[in-house]
Write a protein that holds these residues in place. Structure first.
Motif, PDB file in Angstrom:
ATOM      1  N   TYR A  66      57.939   9.379 -20.194  1.00 15.64           N
ATOM      2  CA  TYR A  66      57.864   9.322 -18.729  1.00 15.64           C
ATOM      3  C   TYR A  66      58.418   7.995 -18.200  1.00 15.64           C
ATOM      4  O   TYR A  66      59.223   7.986 -17.269  1.00 15.64           O
ATOM      5  N   LYS A  67      57.985   6.889 -18.800  1.00 18.40           N
ATOM      6  CA  LYS A  67      58.449   5.567 -18.355  1.00 18.40           C
ATOM      7  C   LYS A  67      59.975   5.466 -18.466  1.00 18.40           C
ATOM      8  O   LYS A  67      60.655   5.027 -17.534  1.00 18.40           O
ATOM      9  N   THR A  68      60.515   5.880 -19.598  1.00 13.97           N
ATOM     10  CA  THR A  68      61.957   5.813 -19.825  1.00 13.97           C
ATOM     11  C   THR A  68      62.702   6.749 -18.873  1.00 13.97           C
ATOM     12  O   THR A  68      63.754   6.393 -18.333  1.00 13.97           O
ATOM     13  N   PHE A  69      62.139   7.927 -18.653  1.00 16.64           N
ATOM     14  CA  PHE A  69      62.748   8.881 -17.716  1.00 16.64           C
ATOM     15  C   PHE A  69      62.839   8.273 -16.317  1.00 16.64           C
ATOM     16  O   PHE A  69      63.902   8.319 -15.686  1.00 16.64           O
ATOM     17  N   ARG A  70      61.745   7.712 -15.837  1.00 16.95           N
ATOM     18  CA  ARG A  70      61.749   7.173 -14.477  1.00 16.95           C
ATOM     19  C   ARG A  70      62.585   5.891 -14.368  1.00 16.95           C
ATOM     20  O   ARG A  70      63.115   5.599 -13.297  1.00 16.95           O
ATOM     21  N   GLU A  71      62.750   5.146 -15.443  1.00 16.76           N
ATOM     22  CA  GLU A  71      63.653   3.990 -15.425  1.00 16.76           C
ATOM     23  C   GLU A  71      65.110   4.457 -15.379  1.00 16.76           C
ATOM     24  O   GLU A  71      65.939   3.857 -14.704  1.00 16.76           O
ATOM     25  N   LEU A 141      56.685  16.168 -17.724  1.00 12.28           N
ATOM     26  CA  LEU A 141      55.757  15.035 -17.662  1.00 12.28           C
ATOM     27  C   LEU A 141      55.754  14.429 -16.264  1.00 12.28           C
ATOM     28  O   LEU A 141      54.693  14.086 -15.729  1.00 12.28           O
ATOM     29  N   ALA A 142      56.939  14.306 -15.667  1.00 17.80           N
ATOM     30  CA  ALA A 142      57.014  13.792 -14.294  1.00 17.80           C
ATOM     31  C   ALA A 142      56.293  14.734 -13.337  1.00 17.80           C
ATOM     32  O   ALA A 142      55.515  14.296 -12.477  1.00 17.80           O
ATOM     33  N   ARG A 143      56.530  16.030 -13.475  1.00 10.23           N
ATOM     34  CA  ARG A 143      55.849  17.004 -12.610  1.00 10.23           C
ATOM     35  C   ARG A 143      54.334  16.916 -12.771  1.00 10.23           C
ATOM     36  O   ARG A 143      53.590  16.985 -11.786  1.00 10.23           O
ATOM     37  N   ASN A 144      53.877  16.774 -14.001  1.00  9.74           N
ATOM     38  CA  ASN A 144      52.434  16.701 -14.255  1.00  9.74           C
ATOM     39  C   ASN A 144      51.838  15.420 -13.694  1.00  9.74           C
ATOM     40  O   ASN A 144      50.837  15.451 -12.981  1.00  9.74           O
ATOM     41  N   LYS A 145      52.447  14.280 -14.016  1.00 11.93           N
ATOM     42  CA  LYS A 145      51.910  12.988 -13.593  1.00 11.93           C
ATOM     43  C   LYS A 145      52.009  12.787 -12.086  1.00 11.93           C
ATOM     44  O   LYS A 145      51.183  12.102 -11.491  1.00 11.93           O
ATOM     45  N   GLU A 146      53.015  13.391 -11.464  1.00  6.30           N
ATOM     46  CA  GLU A 146      53.235  13.206 -10.031  1.00  6.30           C
ATOM     47  C   GLU A 146      52.575  14.309  -9.184  1.00  6.30           C
ATOM     48  O   GLU A 146      52.784  14.376  -7.980  1.00  6.30           O
ATOM     49  N   GLY A 147      51.802  15.167  -9.836  1.00  9.59           N
ATOM     50  CA  GLY A 147      51.031  16.176  -9.117  1.00  9.59           C
ATOM     51  C   GLY A 147      51.795  17.413  -8.672  1.00  9.59           C
ATOM     52  O   GLY A 147      51.254  18.251  -7.958  1.00  9.59           O
ATOM     53  N   LEU A 148      53.039  17.544  -9.096  1.00 11.40           N
ATOM     54  CA  LEU A 148      53.861  18.664  -8.637  1.00 11.40           C
ATOM     55  C   LEU A 148      53.505  19.990  -9.313  1.00 11.40           C
ATOM     56  O   LEU A 148      53.778  21.051  -8.757  1.00 11.40           O
ATOM     57  N   ASN A 149      52.897  19.946 -10.479  1.00  2.10           N
ATOM     58  CA  ASN A 149      52.499  21.172 -11.174  1.00  2.10           C
ATOM     59  C   ASN A 149      51.090  21.629 -10.800  1.00  2.10           C
ATOM     60  O   ASN A 149      50.634  22.672 -11.264  1.00  2.10           O
ATOM     61  N   ASP A 150      50.397  20.881  -9.949  1.00  2.53           N
ATOM     62  CA  ASP A 150      49.039  21.264  -9.551  1.00  2.53           C
ATOM     63  C   ASP A 150      49.003  22.650  -8.902  1.00  2.53           C
ATOM     64  O   ASP A 150      48.036  23.381  -9.060  1.00  2.53           O
ATOM     65  N   ILE A 151      50.056  23.007  -8.197  1.00  6.95           N
ATOM     66  CA  ILE A 151      50.133  24.288  -7.488  1.00  6.95           C
ATOM     67  C   ILE A 151      50.043  25.483  -8.446  1.00  6.95           C
ATOM     68  O   ILE A 151      49.541  26.542  -8.080  1.00  6.95           O
ATOM     69  N   VAL A 152      50.508  25.305  -9.674  1.00  7.36           N
ATOM     70  CA  VAL A 152      50.530  26.410 -10.636  1.00  7.36           C
ATOM     71  C   VAL A 152      49.119  26.914 -10.899  1.00  7.36           C
ATOM     72  O   VAL A 152      48.854  28.114 -10.853  1.00  7.36           O
ATOM     73  N   ARG A 153      48.192  26.014 -11.166  1.00  9.12           N
ATOM     74  CA  ARG A 153      46.816  26.412 -11.484  1.00  9.12           C
ATOM     75  C   ARG A 153      46.137  27.070 -10.284  1.00  9.12           C
ATOM     76  O   ARG A 153      45.284  27.935 -10.442  1.00  9.12           O
ATOM     77  N   LYS A 154      46.529  26.675  -9.090  1.00  9.61           N
ATOM     78  CA  LYS A 154      45.937  27.252  -7.886  1.00  9.61           C
ATOM     79  C   LYS A 154      46.535  28.619  -7.560  1.00  9.61           C
ATOM     80  O   LYS A 154      45.895  29.443  -6.925  1.00  9.61           O
ATOM     81  N   THR A 155      47.763  28.861  -7.988  1.00  5.65           N
ATOM     82  CA  THR A 155      48.488  30.077  -7.606  1.00  5.65           C
ATOM     83  C   THR A 155      48.468  31.168  -8.669  1.00  5.65           C
ATOM     84  O   THR A 155      48.438  32.347  -8.340  1.00  5.65           O
ATOM     85  N   TYR A 156      48.522  30.783  -9.932  1.00  5.06           N
ATOM     86  CA  TYR A 156      48.677  31.755 -11.021  1.00  5.06           C
ATOM     87  C   TYR A 156      47.483  31.743 -11.956  1.00  5.06           C
ATOM     88  O   TYR A 156      46.783  30.741 -12.063  1.00  5.06           O
ATOM     89  N   LYS A 157      47.295  32.861 -12.631  1.00  4.56           N
ATOM     90  CA  LYS A 157      46.276  32.994 -13.675  1.00  4.56           C
ATOM     91  C   LYS A 157      46.996  33.135 -15.016  1.00  4.56           C
ATOM     92  O   LYS A 157      48.086  33.695 -15.074  1.00  4.56           O
ATOM     93  N   PRO A 158      46.361  32.648 -16.098  1.00  2.00           N
ATOM     94  CA  PRO A 158      46.995  32.804 -17.419  1.00  2.00           C
ATOM     95  C   PRO A 158      47.230  34.288 -17.720  1.00  2.00           C
ATOM     96  O   PRO A 158      46.436  35.142 -17.343  1.00  2.00           O
ATOM     97  N   LYS A 159      48.327  34.562 -18.382  1.00  5.05           N
ATOM     98  CA  LYS A 159      48.657  35.941 -18.773  1.00  5.05           C
ATOM     99  C   LYS A 159      48.241  36.154 -20.207  1.00  5.05           C
ATOM    100  O   LYS A 159      48.359  35.260 -21.036  1.00  5.05           O
ATOM    101  N   GLU A 160      47.780  37.353 -20.472  1.00  7.20           N
ATOM    102  CA  GLU A 160      47.416  37.699 -21.839  1.00  7.20           C
ATOM    103  C   GLU A 160      48.666  37.759 -22.672  1.00  7.20           C
ATOM    104  O   GLU A 160      49.687  38.300 -22.240  1.00  7.20           O
ATOM    105  N   ASN A 161      48.603  37.233 -23.876  1.00  8.37           N
ATOM    106  CA  ASN A 161      49.756  37.223 -24.771  1.00  8.37           C
ATOM    107  C   ASN A 161      50.057  38.655 -25.218  1.00  8.37           C
ATOM    108  O   ASN A 161      49.209  39.330 -25.772  1.00  8.37           O
ATOM    109  N   VAL A 162      51.274  39.086 -24.947  1.00  5.90           N
ATOM    110  CA  VAL A 162      51.697  40.427 -25.321  1.00  5.90           C
ATOM    111  C   VAL A 162      52.630  40.306 -26.517  1.00  5.90           C
ATOM    112  O   VAL A 162      53.611  39.592 -26.460  1.00  5.90           O
ATOM    113  N   LYS A 163      52.309  41.010 -27.612  1.00  3.77           N
ATOM    114  CA  LYS A 163      53.174  40.960 -28.799  1.00  3.77           C
ATOM    115  C   LYS A 163      54.500  41.628 -28.483  1.00  3.77           C
ATOM    116  O   LYS A 163      54.552  42.665 -27.851  1.00  3.77           O
ATOM    117  N   LYS A 164      55.572  41.001 -28.944  1.00  4.70           N
ATOM    118  CA  LYS A 164      56.908  41.508 -28.667  1.00  4.70           C
ATOM    119  C   LYS A 164      57.413  42.268 -29.869  1.00  4.70           C
ATOM    120  O   LYS A 164      57.184  41.955 -30.959  1.00  4.70           O
TER     121      LYS A 164
END
Length: 164
Positions: A66-71, A141-164
């Motif tokens: 994250y540090k290297t990315f933002r630098e 990592l940037a999305r997580n640390k900067e709060g941008l992925n917070d919307i995912v947990r509020k909007t979506y529910k985990p999907k059951e793993n479907v065997k392919k």
């Protein structure tokens, strides 16, 4: 899913760790790469749906990545990624040295990985970009640390793993 069960479920998957020069557009290898990338995407998205992204650790090297990315990319907006811009000649010239510095520290740093273009949406054909694993880590990592992925947990529910 562990590597052991992946190899049991997809016999021949270990071929993916061999040098790319050994293959000449083999459709079965391309399918295996796509399956592994999609499985990684599904697992990651389910985790985002279940856990506060700010608490999520993707690698033992998250802080350094994250540090290297933002630098390196201080002004890069990570909420919506434009694939053409990301893969432009100018951006490739900046990304190449960034990626290479993690060659010996991040396992599978150059592995093909799906990344969501728009962090507010789920993975879909329209919302997925093929990147390297280290680019995925940097942006997510940037999305997580900067709060941008917070919307995912509020909007979506985990999907059951479907065997392919």
């Amino acid at each position: 899913m562990t590597d052991i069960s992946m190899h049991q479920q997809y016999p021949g998957l270990d071929v993916l760790s061999r040098p790319a020069e050994e293959f000449v557009n083999d459709p079965s290898v391309e399918r295996m790469w796509a399956m592994k990338a999609m499985e990684h995407a599904e697992v990651y998205f389910n985790i985002l749906c279940s856990v506060d992204p700010k608490l999520l650790r993707l690698t033992p090297h998250d802080d350094l990545i994250y540090k290297t990315f933002r630098e390196t990319f201080p002004d890069m907006k990570v909420d919506k990624i434009n694939e053409e811009e990301l893969k432009s000649h100018e951006q490739k010239e900046k990304w190449r040295p960034f990626c290479q510095q993690f060659k010996d520290t991040v396992e599978d740093y150059s592995f093909g990985t799906l990344m969501r273009a728009d962090c507010t949406g789920e993975y879909s054909e329209e919302n997925s970009i093929l990147t390297t694993r280290i680019q995925f880590y940097a942006v997510e990592l940037a999305r997580n640390k900067e709060g941008l992925n917070d919307i995912v947990r509020k909007t979506y529910k985990p999907k059951e793993n479907v065997k392919k």
